[in-house]
Design an enzyme around this catalytic site. Structure first.
Site, PDB file in Angstrom:
ATOM      1  CB  ALA A   5      -0.919  -0.019   1.217  1.00 50.56           C
ATOM      2  CG  ASP A 157      -8.758   1.618   3.810  1.00 48.42           C
ATOM      3  OD1 ASP A 157      -9.396   1.913   2.773  1.00 48.42           O
ATOM      4  OD2 ASP A 157      -7.527   1.444   3.826  1.00 48.42           O
TER       5      ASP A 157
END
Length: 173
Positions: A5, A157
């Site tokens: 990420a 998220d």
């Protein structure tokens, strides 16, 4: 890495003492300084815009910049994430349809998070029956509603890389 990420990477490892398979989330090298620099620019621009455009003053852009900074700094501290994972697991201890990996205590640092490794399938790759998919969808909805309305605490998220289906068709956040 088994996952990447913008802020971190996740690697699979084994604990030397027990051989337990774990997931090790590591903050990207240098990302903290980069974000602090970006946030300083963001804060400066917010003050500049507020000072020059009267119509923007009601937006309170410096306050927005402060809130973004506070949120990002929390996200970059893996002690905070470890606490949230543990809290989630406590809230859902009696719910067999959802889980989160257990934090391996003693290894977590502000830039490293060690959790049990739970192999699973991404939601978009899950090829269960219509009945299994319906059951999972209902469990996901129930857990989302319970997170928000009962606990006031929710997974903020929930993209495909952060939710998977693990053994016994449980949703793993």
């Amino acid at each position: 890495p088994i996952a990447v990420a913008s802020l971190s990477q996740v690697h699979r490892a084994s604990l030397a003492e027990s051989g337990q398979s774990v997931a090790v989330k590591v903050r990207r090298h240098g990302i903290l300084d980069m974000i602090k620099g970006d946030l300083a620019i963001f804060r400066y621009l917010s003050e500049l815009l507020e000072g020059r455009f009267e119509t923007l003053r009601t937006a309170r852009l410096p306050d927005v910049a402060d809130e973004v900074q506070k949120t990002l700094m929390r996200e970059l501290d893996f002690h905070n994430e470890a606490r949230n994972i543990s809290l989630f697991n406590r809230f859902f201890a009696e719910d067999a349809s959802v889980c989160a990996p257990q934090v391996i205590q003693g290894y977590t640092r502000p830039d490293v998070l060690v959790m049990e490794y739970l192999p699973g399938t991404r939601l978009d790759a899950f090829d269960g029956s219509d009945e299994e998919r319906s059951t999972l969808a209902q469990a996901g909805l129930r857990s989302a509603v319970k997170q928000m309305l009962v606990h006031g605490f929710f997974h903020a998220d929930p993209h495909l890389g952060n939710i998977k289906i693990v053994s016994d068709n449980r949703i793993c956040y």
